[in-house]
Design a protein around this motif. Structure first.
Motif, mmCIF file in Angstrom:
data_model
loop_
_atom_site.group_PDB
_atom_site.id
_atom_site.type_symbol
_atom_site.label_atom_id
_atom_site.label_comp_id
_atom_site.label_asym_id
_atom_site.label_seq_id
_atom_site.Cartn_x
_atom_site.Cartn_y
_atom_site.Cartn_z
ATOM 1 N N ARG A 73 0.879 -1.186 -0.093
ATOM 2 C CA ARG A 73 0.039 -0.021 0.126
ATOM 3 C C ARG A 73 0.867 1.241 -0.234
ATOM 4 O O ARG A 73 0.344 2.381 -0.547
ATOM 5 C CB ARG A 73 -0.953 0.049 1.256
ATOM 6 N N ASP A 74 1.964 1.305 0.564
ATOM 7 C CA ASP A 74 3.156 2.314 0.466
ATOM 8 C C ASP A 74 3.870 2.649 -0.737
ATOM 9 O O ASP A 74 4.338 3.434 -0.992
ATOM 10 C CB ASP A 74 3.937 2.078 1.806
ATOM 11 N N ALA A 75 3.902 1.419 -1.418
ATOM 12 C CA ALA A 75 4.657 1.497 -2.487
ATOM 13 C C ALA A 75 4.100 2.126 -3.713
ATOM 14 O O ALA A 75 2.824 2.269 -3.798
ATOM 15 C CB ALA A 75 4.982 0.106 -3.101
ATOM 16 N N GLY A 76 4.813 2.871 -4.660
ATOM 17 C CA GLY A 76 4.419 3.396 -5.772
ATOM 18 C C GLY A 76 3.731 2.304 -6.739
ATOM 19 O O GLY A 76 2.687 2.576 -7.416
ATOM 20 N N LEU A 77 4.458 1.342 -6.832
ATOM 21 C CA LEU A 77 3.705 0.162 -7.484
ATOM 22 C C LEU A 77 4.291 -1.304 -6.766
ATOM 23 O O LEU A 77 5.662 -1.129 -6.305
ATOM 24 C CB LEU A 77 4.748 0.245 -8.922
ATOM 25 N N ALA A 78 3.456 -2.312 -7.052
ATOM 26 C CA ALA A 78 4.036 -3.385 -6.157
ATOM 27 C C ALA A 78 3.322 -4.577 -6.973
ATOM 28 O O ALA A 78 2.185 -4.595 -7.261
ATOM 29 C CB ALA A 78 3.460 -3.448 -4.800
ATOM 30 N N LEU A 79 4.304 -5.567 -7.049
ATOM 31 C CA LEU A 79 3.860 -6.869 -7.592
ATOM 32 C C LEU A 79 3.905 -7.862 -6.698
ATOM 33 O O LEU A 79 4.810 -7.882 -5.927
ATOM 34 C CB LEU A 79 4.735 -7.074 -8.895
ATOM 35 N N GLU A 80 2.911 -8.647 -6.385
ATOM 36 C CA GLU A 80 2.869 -9.602 -5.325
ATOM 37 C C GLU A 80 2.502 -10.971 -5.946
ATOM 38 O O GLU A 80 1.491 -11.254 -6.342
ATOM 39 C CB GLU A 80 1.832 -9.320 -4.474
ATOM 40 N N GLY A 81 3.782 -11.721 -6.293
ATOM 41 C CA GLY A 81 3.467 -13.254 -6.727
ATOM 42 C C GLY A 81 3.044 -13.128 -8.136
ATOM 43 O O GLY A 81 2.413 -14.034 -8.169
ATOM 44 N N LEU A 82 3.473 -12.154 -8.925
ATOM 45 C CA LEU A 82 3.043 -12.120 -10.288
ATOM 46 C C LEU A 82 3.210 -13.583 -11.068
ATOM 47 O O LEU A 82 4.466 -13.789 -11.110
ATOM 48 C CB LEU A 82 3.087 -10.971 -11.058
ATOM 49 N N GLY A 83 2.382 -13.889 -11.736
ATOM 50 C CA GLY A 83 2.533 -15.151 -12.615
ATOM 51 C C GLY A 83 1.768 -14.952 -13.820
ATOM 52 O O GLY A 83 0.588 -14.566 -14.005
ATOM 53 N N LYS A 84 2.336 -15.431 -15.169
ATOM 54 C CA LYS A 84 1.641 -15.550 -16.338
ATOM 55 C C LYS A 84 2.388 -16.433 -17.220
ATOM 56 O O LYS A 84 3.453 -16.647 -17.342
ATOM 57 C CB LYS A 84 2.000 -14.031 -17.005
ATOM 58 N N ARG A 85 1.421 -17.516 -17.721
ATOM 59 C CA ARG A 85 1.888 -18.399 -18.619
ATOM 60 C C ARG A 85 1.242 -18.322 -19.878
ATOM 61 O O ARG A 85 -0.048 -17.901 -20.186
ATOM 62 C CB ARG A 85 1.969 -19.713 -17.962
ATOM 63 N N PHE A 86 1.904 -18.629 -21.215
ATOM 64 C CA PHE A 86 1.236 -18.629 -22.334
ATOM 65 C C PHE A 86 1.305 -20.072 -22.876
ATOM 66 O O PHE A 86 2.468 -20.590 -23.115
ATOM 67 C CB PHE A 86 2.187 -17.690 -23.174
ATOM 68 N N GLY A 87 0.225 -20.815 -22.586
ATOM 69 C CA GLY A 87 0.214 -22.220 -23.149
ATOM 70 C C GLY A 87 0.990 -22.960 -22.204
ATOM 71 O O GLY A 87 0.999 -22.890 -20.982
ATOM 72 N N GLU A 88 1.972 -23.471 -22.798
ATOM 73 C CA GLU A 88 2.956 -24.363 -21.766
ATOM 74 C C GLU A 88 4.090 -23.651 -21.134
ATOM 75 O O GLU A 88 4.552 -24.083 -20.038
ATOM 76 C CB GLU A 88 3.585 -25.683 -22.744
ATOM 77 N N THR A 89 4.511 -22.462 -21.700
ATOM 78 C CA THR A 89 5.674 -21.854 -21.034
ATOM 79 C C THR A 89 5.139 -20.741 -20.197
ATOM 80 O O THR A 89 4.318 -20.137 -20.252
ATOM 81 C CB THR A 89 6.186 -21.043 -22.439
#
Lengths: 367, 284
Positions: free
Chosen positions: A4-20
């Motif tokens: 909440r204090d950060a300008g930007l925070a990513l928390e455990g971000l995950g993204k897959r495209f198909g198998e990769t």
């Protein structure tokens, strides 16, 4: 730092495209007004992360906080994120003024007011006199400046720069680098600057996040990355690093022995727990790491605190302002030393020489 | 380019210029010549020169026929654009095999003669056709659309749709997806992005497609003749009958030249628009 204090925070971000798996479990907090460089080679997942932040891609897992608000469900137009695309993505059918005014207009400014704001922004990047031109009619460097003016015209909470300088030549790159840095400071925009160029990342950023195969390797100031790389990837991606395979000495968690060679020491806090643990069980290789800059040729001063080793000079190359010497240890391991031209009087190709470097500049990495 | 190269270029253009002169300019000149003879049924092509054939075009039925022809041409263009845009959008978002199959489906009607397709429309629109039978089955008064202006408009739209779809899709393909992302990021909703970025950037494709459809529908013969008949006569039908039935060649020639003028004005307008709007932003 709380998300909440950060300008930007990513928390455990995950993204897959198909198998990769393009991005996995990335947690990164960027302070308000901080410039964070996201460094990695192509395919490391940098652009995927940017597109998730901007809202053009939906992450599979994790949270995105922008300016203290959870934003991962918001459409791009509600995120207040300014983005500078690698291709600049200027609207070809609009004049530069209308390009920069596009954001303010969409956010409710009257056409006249938006145009005034656009002129002000164009003036700040030194392009006011070109306001009536079209993107096709200006150079790549100018397009890049317009793209930055357009992104900042909406006074974004977060500014995203996707390889902003990659298609420009060297001189222009340096010039724009400092212009961008200046603008970023004066707008106090929390910024993520994506690049594959380690020199760019180290010179421009407050902190650098190193990414490899979708995973965060280390986040730290440029100096921290340089002097205390967390692993071999960071060590060899950020500058050059000598890596000498060695075995922990039994019972001495800060001492490591090269195969058939001398023992080398590192300070306790430069030895990762995993490596220290190996000194109990014995087996298992580690890497003794030091930058080429710290390696000296000759006899060390009488004071303690130096590692020393013998080597054969294989090649000497001239790097402009300094020399780089390639050396070979008994056993065939190669290492580099870099230093001023004085080196030349100390070594010739084929000579056997003595090397030394401070224990304080020695790090132990797990292969 | 220096002067000698310019001269060589001029020489190289000469054969093409000759072909155009013989195949286009000369017949048009001949049309002028024929138009200057005194008009009338079975005109003898002697006497004159005079402008009576042109003057004759100002009286009935020609002005209303000209108006209908222009109206049909413009409405066709509007309809193919409105119907074609969503298809083009869909097409430009497809890739690979799916895209090839779609393209094939879109152009497949062109493999059939326009006359055959016009007969197809007659079967559908006729009193005894699909429309009439459906109405009858619903116990509504049996009526058909055949021999109306609407029938002509429908068939013209159907026959020109593929050209507009392909022209628009070509333009849509060239839009950098980053532009759409940029517009969204700057605060435009998806609708607003479509209107402010996608639509203006398809202008070159629209103008190319529109030029083709405007002129093509202006000079269409089979569709208006078969589906409109006497109820919806067009300029080309008038010319055809002047030539083959009343043998009034001077009036036919004058009417042809007027049609040519219409086409030139429409094409010129489109060209002007594309030059003014797109030269700076898209290059020429």
């Amino acid at each position: 730092m709380n998300p909440r204090d950060a300008g930007l925070a990513l928390e455990g971000l995950g993204k897959r495209f198909g198998e990769t798996e393009s991005v996995s479990d990335v947690t990164l907090r960027v302070g308000r007004g901080e410039l964070m460089a996201l460094l990695g080679s192509s395919g490391a997942g940098k652009s995927t992360i940017l597109r998730c932040i901007a809202g053009h891609l939906e992450p599979d897992s994790g949270e995105i906080w922008i300016g203290g608000e959870l934003m991962d469900q918001a459409p791009p137009e509600n995120r207040n994120v300014g983005m500078v695309f690698q291709s600049y993505a200027l609207f070809p059918h609009l004049s530069l003024r209308r390009n920069v005014a596009f954001g303010p207009e969409r956010r409710g400014a009257s056409r006249g007011k938006a145009a005034d704001l656009a002129d002000e922004m164009l003036a700040r990047v030194g392009l006011l006199e070109l306001a009536d031109r079209y993107p096709r009619e200006i150079s790549g460097g100018e397009q890049q400046r317009v793209a930055v003016a357009r992104a900042l015209a909406i006074r974004p909470e977060v500014l995203l720069l996707d390889e902003p300088l990659s298609s420009l030549d060297q001189t222009l790159r340096r010039e724009l680098r400092s212009l961008l840095r200046g603008l970023q400071r004066s707008f106090e925009a929390t910024t993520v600057w994506v690049t594959h160029d380690q020199e760019e990342a180290l010179t421009v950023a407050d902190r650098v996040a190193v990414l490899n195969q979708g995973r965060l390797q280390q986040v730290g100031t440029p100096l921290e990355l340089h002097t205390r790389p967390a692993n071999t990837f960071v060590a060899s991606f950020v500058g050059k690093m000598n890596l000498l395979p060695a075995v922990p000495e039994k019972g001495k968690p800060d001492t490591f022995r090269l195969p058939g060679g001398p023992a080398l020491r590192a300070e306790r806090d430069a030895v990762p727990a995993a490596a220290a643990a190996r000194s109990d069980g014995g087996a298992g290789e580690v890497l003794v790491a030091m930058r080429p800059e710290v390696v000296q040729i000759g006899h060390p001063p009488a004071a303690p605190g130096f590692n020393r080793i013998g080597a054969t000079v294989r090649r000497i190359s001239f790097l402009g302002d300094r020399l780089e010497i390639e050396l070979e240890l008994t056993g065939g391991t190669r290492l580099l030393a870099r230093g001023n031209t004085l080196f030349e009087s100390l070594a010739r190709e084929g000579d056997d020489v003595r090397l030394y470097w401070p224990v304080a500049d020695t790090r132990i990495l797990i292969p | 380019m220096d002067r000698s190269r310019r001269r060589v270029a001029g020489l190289l253009l000469l054969p093409a210029l000759l072909v155009v002169a013989v195949l286009a300019a000369a017949p048009i000149g001949l049309l002028f010549r024929v138009a200057l003879y005194p008009p009338g049924p079975v005109a003898p092509l002697a006497g004159g020169p005079e402008l009576d054939s042109f003057a004759g075009l100002l009286s009935a039925p020609y002005p209303s026929v000209a108006l209908r022809t222009l109206r049909l041409s413009l409405l066709t263009t509007v309809l193919v654009t409105l119907l074609g845009f969503p298809v083009a959008l869909f097409l430009s978002r497809s890739r690979g095999l799916s895209r090839r199959i779609q393209t094939l489906l879109i152009v497949s009607p062109l493999l059939m003669s326009v006359v055959v397709r016009a007969y197809g429309w007659m079967l559908i629109l006729g009193r005894q056709g699909f429309v009439g039978e459906t109405l009858a089955a619903l116990s509504l008064p049996r009526a058909g659309l055949l021999h109306t202006e609407t029938a002509v408009l429908l068939a013209l739209t159907e026959s020109f749709l593929p050209f507009m779809i392909l022209a628009l899709a070509a333009s849509l393909d060239r839009i950098d997806p980053d532009l759409l992302a940029a517009a969204r990021g700057l605060g435009a909703s998806s609708t607003r992005t479509f209107l402010a970025v996608v639509v203006p950037l398809t202008l070159p494709g629209f103008l190319a497609g529109a030029s083709f459809v405007l002129v093509g529908s202006l000079s269409a013969y089979a569709i208006p003749a078969l589906l409109g008949g006497a109820a919806a006569r067009t300029f080309v039908m008038e010319i055809y009958e002047l030539v083959t039935i009343s043998f009034d060649w001077p009036t036919a020639a004058a009417a042809s030249l007027v049609l040519l003028l219409f086409a030139s004005v429409l094409l010129g307008g489109a060209a002007l628009l594309s030059r003014r709007r797109s030269a700076r932003s898209f290059g020429t």
